[in-house]
Design a protein around this motif. Structure first.
Motif, PDB file in Angstrom:
ATOM      1  N   CYS A  18       2.482   3.297 -27.096  1.00 16.27           N
ATOM      2  CA  CYS A  18       2.350   1.981 -26.473  1.00 16.27           C
ATOM      3  C   CYS A  18       2.875   0.889 -27.399  1.00 16.27           C
ATOM      4  CB  CYS A  18       0.879   1.721 -26.133  1.00 16.27           C
ATOM      5  SG  CYS A  18       0.577   0.172 -25.273  1.00 16.27           S
ATOM      6  N   MET A  19       2.767   1.110 -28.713  1.00 14.19           N
ATOM      7  CA  MET A  19       3.323   0.175 -29.692  1.00 14.19           C
ATOM      8  C   MET A  19       4.781   0.483 -29.997  1.00 14.19           C
ATOM      9  SD  MET A  19       4.395   0.224 -33.144  1.00 14.19           S
ATOM     10  CE  MET A  19       3.524   1.613 -33.884  1.00 14.19           C
ATOM     11  N   PHE A  20       5.095   1.777 -30.158  1.00 11.73           N
ATOM     12  CA  PHE A  20       6.413   2.195 -30.647  1.00 11.73           C
ATOM     13  C   PHE A  20       7.530   1.925 -29.650  1.00 11.73           C
ATOM     14  CE2 PHE A  20       9.767   5.352 -31.276  1.00 11.73           C
ATOM     15  CZ  PHE A  20      10.039   5.190 -32.627  1.00 11.73           C
ATOM     16  N   VAL A  21       7.308   2.251 -28.392  1.00 18.63           N
ATOM     17  CA  VAL A  21       8.372   2.116 -27.384  1.00 18.63           C
ATOM     18  C   VAL A  21       8.803   0.659 -27.191  1.00 18.63           C
ATOM     19  CG1 VAL A  21       8.963   2.461 -24.945  1.00 18.63           C
ATOM     20  CG2 VAL A  21       7.797   4.267 -26.219  1.00 18.63           C
ATOM     21  N   PRO A  22       7.872  -0.300 -26.991  1.00 21.07           N
ATOM     22  CA  PRO A  22       8.309  -1.700 -26.893  1.00 21.07           C
ATOM     23  C   PRO A  22       9.022  -2.196 -28.150  1.00 21.07           C
ATOM     24  CG  PRO A  22       6.079  -1.473 -26.063  1.00 21.07           C
ATOM     25  CD  PRO A  22       6.424  -0.176 -26.733  1.00 21.07           C
ATOM     26  N   SER A  23       8.521  -1.777 -29.337  1.00 23.21           N
ATOM     27  CA  SER A  23       9.159  -2.192 -30.588  1.00 23.21           C
ATOM     28  C   SER A  23      10.563  -1.599 -30.700  1.00 23.21           C
ATOM     29  CB  SER A  23       8.314  -1.766 -31.795  1.00 23.21           C
ATOM     30  OG  SER A  23       7.058  -2.401 -31.782  1.00 23.21           O
ATOM     31  N   LEU A  24      10.719  -0.357 -30.266  1.00 22.10           N
ATOM     32  CA  LEU A  24      12.034   0.297 -30.301  1.00 22.10           C
ATOM     33  C   LEU A  24      13.018  -0.425 -29.384  1.00 22.10           C
ATOM     34  CD1 LEU A  24      13.783   2.689 -31.259  1.00 22.10           C
ATOM     35  CD2 LEU A  24      12.940   3.977 -29.278  1.00 22.10           C
ATOM     36  N   ILE A  25      12.584  -0.740 -28.176  1.00 25.01           N
ATOM     37  CA  ILE A  25      13.453  -1.461 -27.235  1.00 25.01           C
ATOM     38  C   ILE A  25      13.807  -2.840 -27.790  1.00 25.01           C
ATOM     39  CG2 ILE A  25      13.593  -2.473 -24.924  1.00 25.01           C
ATOM     40  CD1 ILE A  25      11.689  -0.249 -23.965  1.00 25.01           C
ATOM     41  N   ALA A  26      12.794  -3.534 -28.326  1.00 24.30           N
ATOM     42  CA  ALA A  26      13.009  -4.886 -28.844  1.00 24.30           C
ATOM     43  C   ALA A  26      13.953  -4.895 -30.042  1.00 24.30           C
ATOM     44  CB  ALA A  26      11.671  -5.513 -29.233  1.00 24.30           C
ATOM     45  N   SER A  27      13.944  -3.818 -30.838  1.00 25.26           N
ATOM     46  CA  SER A  27      14.777  -3.784 -32.041  1.00 25.26           C
ATOM     47  C   SER A  27      16.269  -3.826 -31.722  1.00 25.26           C
ATOM     48  CB  SER A  27      14.451  -2.541 -32.878  1.00 25.26           C
ATOM     49  OG  SER A  27      14.825  -1.358 -32.186  1.00 25.26           O
ATOM     50  N   PHE A  28      16.640  -3.514 -30.466  1.00 28.67           N
ATOM     51  CA  PHE A  28      18.045  -3.567 -30.054  1.00 28.67           C
ATOM     52  C   PHE A  28      18.380  -4.862 -29.316  1.00 28.67           C
ATOM     53  CE2 PHE A  28      17.162   0.994 -30.433  1.00 28.67           C
ATOM     54  CZ  PHE A  28      18.228   1.389 -31.237  1.00 28.67           C
ATOM     55  N   MET A  29      17.402  -5.750 -29.199  1.00 30.11           N
ATOM     56  CA  MET A  29      17.627  -7.013 -28.498  1.00 30.11           C
ATOM     57  C   MET A  29      18.224  -8.054 -29.447  1.00 30.11           C
ATOM     58  SD  MET A  29      14.093  -7.007 -26.237  1.00 30.11           S
ATOM     59  CE  MET A  29      14.468  -8.491 -25.332  1.00 30.11           C
ATOM     60  N   PRO A  30      18.960  -9.014 -28.909  1.00 30.43           N
ATOM     61  CA  PRO A  30      19.630 -10.031 -29.753  1.00 30.43           C
ATOM     62  C   PRO A  30      18.699 -10.791 -30.683  1.00 30.43           C
ATOM     63  CG  PRO A  30      20.431 -10.148 -27.490  1.00 30.43           C
ATOM     64  CD  PRO A  30      19.283  -9.189 -27.481  1.00 30.43           C
ATOM     65  N   ALA A  31      17.438 -11.010 -30.261  1.00 28.75           N
ATOM     66  CA  ALA A  31      16.507 -11.796 -31.072  1.00 28.75           C
ATOM     67  C   ALA A  31      16.232 -11.165 -32.435  1.00 28.75           C
ATOM     68  CB  ALA A  31      15.199 -11.985 -30.310  1.00 28.75           C
ATOM     69  N   PHE A  32      16.421  -9.844 -32.561  1.00 26.16           N
ATOM     70  CA  PHE A  32      16.099  -9.151 -33.806  1.00 26.16           C
ATOM     71  C   PHE A  32      17.346  -8.627 -34.515  1.00 26.16           C
ATOM     72  CE2 PHE A  32      12.306  -8.809 -31.107  1.00 26.16           C
ATOM     73  CZ  PHE A  32      11.373  -9.393 -31.949  1.00 26.16           C
ATOM     74  N   LYS A  33      18.491  -9.203 -34.228  1.00 20.75           N
ATOM     75  CA  LYS A  33      19.728  -8.823 -34.915  1.00 20.75           C
ATOM     76  C   LYS A  33      19.999  -9.787 -36.066  1.00 20.75           C
ATOM     77  CE  LYS A  33      22.037  -6.495 -31.043  1.00 20.75           C
ATOM     78  NZ  LYS A  33      23.199  -6.492 -30.137  1.00 20.75           N
ATOM     79  N   GLY A  34      20.602  -9.275 -37.130  1.00 19.06           N
ATOM     80  CA  GLY A  34      20.940 -10.109 -38.276  1.00 19.06           C
ATOM     81  C   GLY A  34      19.806 -10.242 -39.274  1.00 19.06           C
ATOM     82  N   ASP A  35      19.967 -11.223 -40.164  1.00 14.31           N
ATOM     83  CA  ASP A  35      18.986 -11.455 -41.222  1.00 14.31           C
ATOM     84  C   ASP A  35      18.337 -12.821 -41.066  1.00 14.31           C
ATOM     85  OD1 ASP A  35      19.684  -9.028 -42.297  1.00 14.31           O
ATOM     86  OD2 ASP A  35      21.103  -9.881 -43.749  1.00 14.31           O
ATOM     87  N   LEU A  36      17.176 -12.961 -41.673  1.00 15.10           N
ATOM     88  CA  LEU A  36      16.504 -14.255 -41.691  1.00 15.10           C
ATOM     89  C   LEU A  36      17.178 -15.183 -42.690  1.00 15.10           C
ATOM     90  CD1 LEU A  36      12.756 -13.144 -41.758  1.00 15.10           C
ATOM     91  CD2 LEU A  36      13.979 -14.103 -39.810  1.00 15.10           C
ATOM     92  N   GLU A  37      17.056 -16.471 -42.448  1.00 15.72           N
ATOM     93  CA  GLU A  37      17.593 -17.439 -43.391  1.00 15.72           C
ATOM     94  C   GLU A  37      16.761 -17.418 -44.666  1.00 15.72           C
ATOM     95  OE1 GLU A  37      17.674 -21.262 -41.622  1.00 15.72           O
ATOM     96  OE2 GLU A  37      18.965 -20.662 -39.943  1.00 15.72           O
ATOM     97  N   SER A  38      17.461 -17.518 -45.787  1.00 12.03           N
ATOM     98  CA  SER A  38      16.766 -17.504 -47.079  1.00 12.03           C
ATOM     99  C   SER A  38      15.954 -18.779 -47.248  1.00 12.03           C
ATOM    100  CB  SER A  38      17.775 -17.376 -48.226  1.00 12.03           C
ATOM    101  OG  SER A  38      18.476 -16.156 -48.123  1.00 12.03           O
ATOM    102  N   SER A  39      14.808 -18.618 -47.864  1.00 12.66           N
ATOM    103  CA  SER A  39      13.937 -19.775 -48.128  1.00 12.66           C
ATOM    104  C   SER A  39      13.924 -20.067 -49.618  1.00 12.66           C
ATOM    105  CB  SER A  39      12.512 -19.494 -47.634  1.00 12.66           C
ATOM    106  OG  SER A  39      11.660 -20.537 -47.991  1.00 12.66           O
ATOM    107  N   ASP A  40      14.054 -21.329 -49.954  1.00 13.29           N
ATOM    108  CA  ASP A  40      14.058 -21.725 -51.357  1.00 13.29           C
ATOM    109  C   ASP A  40      12.664 -21.994 -51.890  1.00 13.29           C
ATOM    110  OD1 ASP A  40      16.812 -21.602 -51.411  1.00 13.29           O
ATOM    111  OD2 ASP A  40      17.037 -23.688 -50.704  1.00 13.29           O
ATOM    112  N   GLU A  41      11.674 -21.877 -50.998  1.00 10.06           N
ATOM    113  CA  GLU A  41      10.302 -22.173 -51.417  1.00 10.06           C
ATOM    114  C   GLU A  41       9.804 -21.122 -52.386  1.00 10.06           C
ATOM    115  OE1 GLU A  41       7.682 -22.712 -48.166  1.00 10.06           O
ATOM    116  OE2 GLU A  41       9.020 -24.053 -47.077  1.00 10.06           O
TER     117      GLU A  41
END
Length: 464
Positions: free
Chosen positions: A212-235
């Protein structure tokens, strides 16, 4: 009089469901509903022809022929019985909440932030999904969601991206809470109510909940929202407020996890083990706090305390008492319906009326479709009264597959709407997530996970 009591319950239930629309905290209708239901029972006691003896779990059809004093005595015994069972749950929750607040007092949850050492959006999704799944099984899904979203806010600065992560955290936290006796209020109710045991609960629900956790996370991992890297933080990395944070985190989690073990060894109610765990954690909290003070200097750099008062006292002051009172109200209101035999009659009408989807349980078996609908219903209305009602409706023995399916459905079904679970509601408040945004973006992922897990349960139950 029965009709009046049912009407009061329905109106109160609607007020709880429409909490956000009415702008009235759900504990208020819960408490009023409980008091009016029992008052109506007391006033109309002589008009009732049947009574459900919760201690014997049997319907007394000769109740109408008893004298008024005998009826009054039976009502008082039943009320005391339900209050005792409800108090077991409330004391257990108070202990768990206090331990969590003590950990937070020492800023122990900041330790979890050190687990995230990547900038990849996809990898961070998996880290938070697994953390939510595991952490919610230990400290409950509501607290796990609060902790992880708080950490998420320090790592992901883009709110639009963060809402996606929050949505998947809700799904993972609710899934993680379903397979643990201490992971969700409803599962705890079934465990304390002696409907499920720890071993069988994990055996039945670990694989379905994981999917129930793995399947939605697997599908979401191929969605555009989770592509690329996060912006670096200087904090700069924030320093922990206490050097004992990590130690208190592990000690607190170990204390909570030890409760099912304590119960299996001593056969005492779970709240006894929780009080022992709280006592041990509190001792270390007091010792660590006292060790921070110096008679000559209490403001040194090494002095990382919150003040001169007890950490236990401060933790108790932060407990969500409205939640405790809500559980008291709703559980005792449902107990009123159970005592009149209303839930027993409803369960009898449900049995055998709908086709089963899986393995046969016999003529008296409860339809899988009923339990699936209960899961869908928990997305719309609160799952606590749904499970409380099921405790009074069904008389299946301990560790019957019915109870485990109810635990799964009620625990994970709430993910389909953001208002369907406590984890969703708190995430909605922390991130200001719009109801319809969640409905369009996340609900279908939660539904897929729920159905995959349900199918997996129908397979795993054949193994026991």
């Amino acid at each position: 009089m029965e009709l009046v009591i049912i009407l009061v319950f329905v109106v109160g239930y609607l007020a709880i469901t429409l909490e956000h629309t009415l702008k009235i905290d759900k504990l208020i209708p819960a408490l009023v509903m409980m008091a009016i239901c029992w008052a109506a029972i007391a006033l109309g006691l002589d008009s009732f022809t049947q009574w459900f003896d919760s201690g014997q779990h049997a319907l007394l059809e000769t109740f109408g022929g008893l004298a008024h004093e005998e009826k009054l005595h039976l009502m008082e015994e039943t009320l005391l019985h339900h209050l005792g069972k409800t108090a077991e749950i409330l004391v257990f929750l108070l202990g768990a909440m206090t331990i969590v607040e003590i950990i937070d007092y020492f800023d122990g949850f900041s330790t979890i932030k050190s687990f995230v050492k990547t900038k990849s959006k996809r990898k961070i999704l998996w880290v938070f999904s697994f953390l939510a799944f595991i952490l919610s099984a230990i400290i409950d899904n509501l607290t796990a969601t609060i902790v992880l979203i708080s950490i998420l806010q320090k790592i992901v600065k883009d709110r639009d991206v963060r809402m996606w992560y929050a949505g998947l955290i809700i799904i993972a936290a609710n899934a993680g809470g379903a397979w643990s006796p201490i992971g969700d209020v409803t599962t705890t109710m079934l465990w304390i109510g002696k409907k499920v045991t720890t071993g069988h609960l994990i055996g039945y629900l670990l694989a379905p909940s994981f999917l129930c956790m793995f399947v939605p996370s697997l599908i979401a991992s191929f969605m555009p929202a989770f592509k690329g890297d996060l912006e670096s933080s200087d904090e700069d990395e924030e320093k922990s407020k206490s050097k004992y944070g990590a130690r208190m985190l592990y000690l607190g989690l170990a204390g909570i996890v030890s409760v099912p073990i304590f119960k299996s060894v001593t056969h005492l109610p779970p709240y006894v083990g929780m009080m022992l765990a709280l006592g041990v954690v509190a001792v270390f909290a007091e010792v660590y706090t006292s060790s921070k003070f110096s008679i000559s200097d209490i403001e040194t750099e090494d002095n990382d305390t919150h003040g001169h008062h007890s950490p236990v006292h401060e933790s108790l002051s932060k407990i969500e008492l409205p939640s405790i009172l809500f559980f008291l109200g709703i559980l005792m209101a449902v107990a009123a319906l159970e005592s009149l035999g209303i839930l027993f009659d409803l369960a009898s009408s449900l049995k055998g009326t709908m086709p089963r989807l899986g393995t046969e349980l016999g003529e008296e078996g409860v339809s899988d479709l009923v339990i699936l609908l209960l899961g869908v219903g928990s997305a719309v209305i609160d799952n606590v009264p749904l499970v409380a009602a099921s405790l009074g409706m069904f008389s299946e023995p301990m560790d019957n597959e019915l109870w485990h399916f109810i635990a799964y459905s009620a625990g994970t079904g709430g993910s389909m709407l953001i208002i369907g679970s406590a984890a969703g509601v708190v995430a909605m408040g922390m991130e200001k997530i719009d109801f319809f945004w969640y409905l369009k973006k996340i609900s279908w992922l939660a539904l897929v996970g729920f159905l995959v897990g349900s199918a997996a349960f129908m397979v795993t139950r054949t193994l026991f």
